[in-house]
Design an enzyme around this catalytic site. Structure first.
Site, PDB file in Angstrom:
ATOM      1  N   ARG A  90     -13.947  11.499   9.514  1.00 29.31           N
ATOM      2  CA  ARG A  90     -13.981  10.398   8.640  1.00 29.31           C
ATOM      3  C   ARG A  90     -14.882   9.404   9.373  1.00 29.31           C
ATOM      4  O   ARG A  90     -15.900   8.856   8.588  1.00 29.31           O
ATOM      5  CB  ARG A  90     -12.709   9.618   8.739  1.00 29.31           C
TER       6      ARG A  90
ATOM      7  N   GLY B 137      -0.650   8.575  -0.781  1.00 26.71           N
ATOM      8  CA  GLY B 137      -0.440  10.076  -1.161  1.00 26.71           C
ATOM      9  C   GLY B 137       0.721  10.626  -0.668  1.00 26.71           C
ATOM     10  O   GLY B 137       0.893  11.977  -1.046  1.00 26.71           O
TER      11      GLY B 137
ATOM     12  N   GLU C 239       1.050  -1.228   9.803  1.00 27.54           N
ATOM     13  CA  GLU C 239      -0.045  -1.317   9.723  1.00 27.54           C
ATOM     14  C   GLU C 239      -0.388  -2.843  10.288  1.00 27.54           C
ATOM     15  O   GLU C 239      -1.623  -3.212  10.851  1.00 27.54           O
ATOM     16  CB  GLU C 239      -0.896  -1.247   8.441  1.00 27.54           C
TER      17      GLU C 239
ATOM     18  N   ASN D  71       0.665  -1.056   0.169  1.00 28.74           N
ATOM     19  CA  ASN D  71      -0.032  -0.068   0.009  1.00 28.74           C
ATOM     20  C   ASN D  71       0.938   1.194  -0.104  1.00 28.74           C
ATOM     21  O   ASN D  71       0.376   2.357  -0.417  1.00 28.74           O
ATOM     22  CB  ASN D  71      -0.843   0.069   1.190  1.00 28.74           C
TER      23      ASN D  71
END
Lengths: 177, 517
Positions: free
Chosen positions: B344, B98, B480, B93
């Site tokens: 979010r 970004g 993660e 990922n």
């Protein structure tokens, strides 16, 4: 296998044979039809050499036995509605253009998978990027993620159906030869 | 049948086992054995192999930010290192992210006159995380993020050129890479690692962790030449980890079975912004070797994604620039339903409660002013963003009851005029104007799974904690795949900092381990 009073008794040999047959069946399930022979010496247009009498073309298609790639292009111009790119396996396109089995795999009895860097001896990454600069919606030969570092075979397969690797996350309608 | 056998006389048992069906069958049996054995205790990660095919001091699993940071540090501490990845490409990922790296007190912040500190970043993380964060780990992250960013710039050579803001932070602290992608950092780390002599092997999938009779992790069983996602491919091999295994395999946003066990709402109805390989089997393999998991059901959804395009797409960049300028509408009622500028989690929960996609819209004043031209162009091109000459046409397209919709738009416009939303308390920006100028632009929104906050328990040394409440010998983890650092909500831009900070810690400590044999 021995029969006694109408009952079937399974000998160890029979059990092994049955297991073996089941195994063979499993292997065949993975291959829905018999794979064509790979006759390295066959002329590119000579479909029957590898495919036998299996119907590769519609009955109205002209005989291709003596044809070269140039002849194909008469009807199947690149970029046109009948183009071959994305329809024929990559190995066939290579063959038709004179890149025979041996040119990649060498003259060997049992050809093995070749390393991807061999592709790059003919297909220069930077030149490909230039060539496909106007493809919409994105240039397939470079990306903000991997630049030009990706393995050609992620998309272009020679002996299997090519795929559009970008489409794992994107939706780009590329024709992948 | 007997004919088949007759024809295949030459087929030996060995030949059969080598064939695809045979390998799958045997692999299946082996996997079944591991799963049953796992319940028996710590050493249940399976038997030791008769012989190791390869051996390194440190075996890293995953080629994202955390894995490469760990590999570089372990190598620089003198260890021999291999990094494996199941995918045919590197970067996981990280290479599609970004490129926003949150850190306090950075060069870009100073240039922009932003006052920030590790204390403030820590407070922001804890608040967003509903104070469920492991405070010790969150503290380490906030205190070391600045140094980690400098390491990425000065040592790795990655360029960070822009300072961004993300919701939930008190100040602008996201330092963005020059190409607005994590690839800037991943690709430079990969080149660095390879230059140092780290071996990197893609298409190599970890099948199980191998622990010895004392429960110490000593290596991994892998499949080499694995062609994702075909489980029938690949050849079994055993890689010895003389000092340690470092697990940096990422989250499980794309693992529908596992995420649905943790959060039953997250059915296949929800897509993900993640790469397809973001599944949980490596994390579970660690659990089978005795590693403990934590907060697995805190799974983050992005409320800004569209069901009409794949992955992250372009709509998030359309939606997030329009909130506070245009309304979000439930097409079934024609009415607004939530504060557009909410965080979010609040917004994603509100949409899920409605149970179908909603609309975000803007007019020809707001959209060109706010939305990055390329995002708009690409979104229109793929059809996820649509353009309408009138409100009637927009309502017709989305099956919105027209009268209720027109009334709601008038009501919204009255709030914009007075800069105060009486219904939901949406923040209305000073330059916002009523939504009246055609053409109108709209996109459907449906949340996608974005980040899994939970994962393996680690301590301050990035060593994995076991179900016996002791550090699990020989196993480290970062990124993660670990859990507890972010608590309930991972703030935007903090994942990069997390991966680099704990990846480096894991690499250094793994190299310091005493070899087991």
């Amino acid at each position: 296998m021995t029969r006694k009073h109408g009952n079937i008794r399974f000998s160890p040999g029979w059990l092994f044979a049955a297991a073996l047959a089941f195994g063979v069946l499993l292997v065949y399930i993975g291959t829905p039809y018999a794979a064509p022979k790979q006759v390295a010496s066959a002329k590119a247009g000579d479909c029957a050499a590898c495919h036998g009498q299996e119907k590769v073309f519609s009955p109205s298609h002209p005989d291709t036995k003596a044809m070269s790639y140039k002849d194909c292009l008469g009807c199947h111009a690149k970029g046109g509605p009948q183009m071959l790119q994305g329809k024929l396996p990559g190995s066939h396109l290579h063959q038709l253009r004179g890149v025979t089995c041996e040119k990649c795999h060498g003259k060997v009895a049992k050809p093995e998978a070749v390393e991807e860097k061999l592709c790059r001896t003919c297909h220069n990454a930077e030149k490909l990027v230039e060539k496909t600069a106007k493809v919409k919606p994105e240039n397939p030969h470079t990306s903000p993620h991997y630049g030009t570092s990706l393995d050609c075979t992620l998309c272009h397969r020679q002996h299997a159906k090519s795929e559009n690797y970008c489409n794992q996350c994107h939706k780009f309608n590329f024709v992948v030869p | 049948m007997s004919d088949d056998i007759g024809q295949k006389k030459g087929l030996t048992r060995r030949g059969f086992l080598k064939s695809a069906g045979g390998v799958a069958a045997v692999a299946g049996m082996a996997a079944g054995g591991v799963a049953v054995g796992a319940r028996d205790g710590l050493a249940a990660a399976g038997s030791m192999p008769k012989k190791w095919d390869q051996g390194y001091d440190v075996v890293v699993i995953g080629t994202g930010f955390a894995g490469l940071a760990a590999a570089i540090e372990a190598k620089n501490a003198g260890a021999s290192v291999v990094v494996i990845d199941k995918m045919p490409v590197h970067g996981g990922n990280s290479i599609i992210n970004g490129g926003d790296f949150c850190a306090p007190g950075t060069r870009l912040q100073k240039a922009a006159g932003v006052q920030d500190s590790p204390d403030l970043m820590y407070k922001d993380m804890m608040k967003a995380g509903l104070y469920l964060n492991n405070p010790e780990l969150a503290r380490i992250l906030a205190d070391n993020a600045g140094g980690a960013l400098e390491w990425c710039e000065d040592y790795v050579g990655a360029k960070f050129t822009r300072l961004n803001f993300h919701g939930g932070h008190s100040v602008k602290r996201a330092n963005q890479t020059v190409n607005a992608s994590g690839s800037e950092l991943v690709n430079k780390m990969l080149a660095k690692a390879k230059g140092l002599g780290v071996e990197v092997k893609t298409r190599t999938k970890m099948e199980r962790m191998i622990a010895n009779k004392d429960g110490r992790v000593v290596g991994v069983e892998v499949k080499t030449g694995y062609r994702y996602p075909d489980e029938k491919t690949g050849k079994t091999a055993y890689i010895k980890a003389g000092k340690a295994v470092i697990l940096t395999s990422g989250g499980f946003s794309n693992d529908i079975t596992l995420r649905q066990i943790q959060d039953p709402r997250l059915t296949e109805k929800f897509g993900s912004t993640n790469q397809p390989g973001a599944t949980g089997e490596a994390l579970l393999a660690a659990c089978m070797a005795g590693a403990m998991d934590v907060q697995m059901d805190w799974i983050q959804l992005g409320p800004w994604t569209s069901p009409d395009e794949k992955g992250f797409g372009h709509v998030p960049l359309f939606c997030e620039r329009l909130v506070g300028y245009g309304p979000m509408i439930d097409p079934a009622t024609g009415k607004r339903f939530f504060k557009e500028t909410g965080n979010r989690k609040e917004r994603a929960d509100a949409i899920i409660l409605i149970g179908h996609p909603v609309i975000i819209m803007g007019d020809s004043y707001a959209v060109p002013k706010q939305v990055f031209p390329r995002a708009l162009e690409k979104g229109l091109e793929n059809g996820a963003i649509k353009k309408f000459d009138s409100l009637e046409a927009l309502a017709k397209n989305y099956n919105i009851p027209l009268e209720a919709f027109q009334k709601e738009i008038s009501r919204w416009n009255s709030f914009v005029e007075k800069k105060k939303d009486d219904d939901f308390g949406c923040m209305i920006f000073p330059e916002a104007r009523p939504t009246v100028t055609p053409p109108f632009y709209a996109a459907r929104l449906w949340p996608k799974v974005h980040h899994t906050m939970g994962g393996l328990v680690i301590d301050k040394n990035a060593q994995v904690f076991g179900f016996n409440l002791k550090p699990l010998k020989g196993l480290y983890a970062a990124g993660e795949v670990t859990g507890g650092i972010h608590g309930a909500v991972r703030l935007g831009g903090v994942a990069m900092a997390d991966c680099i900070v704990f990846g480096r810690i894991a690499g250094k400590n793994a190299a310091k381990e005493t070899a087991w044999g």
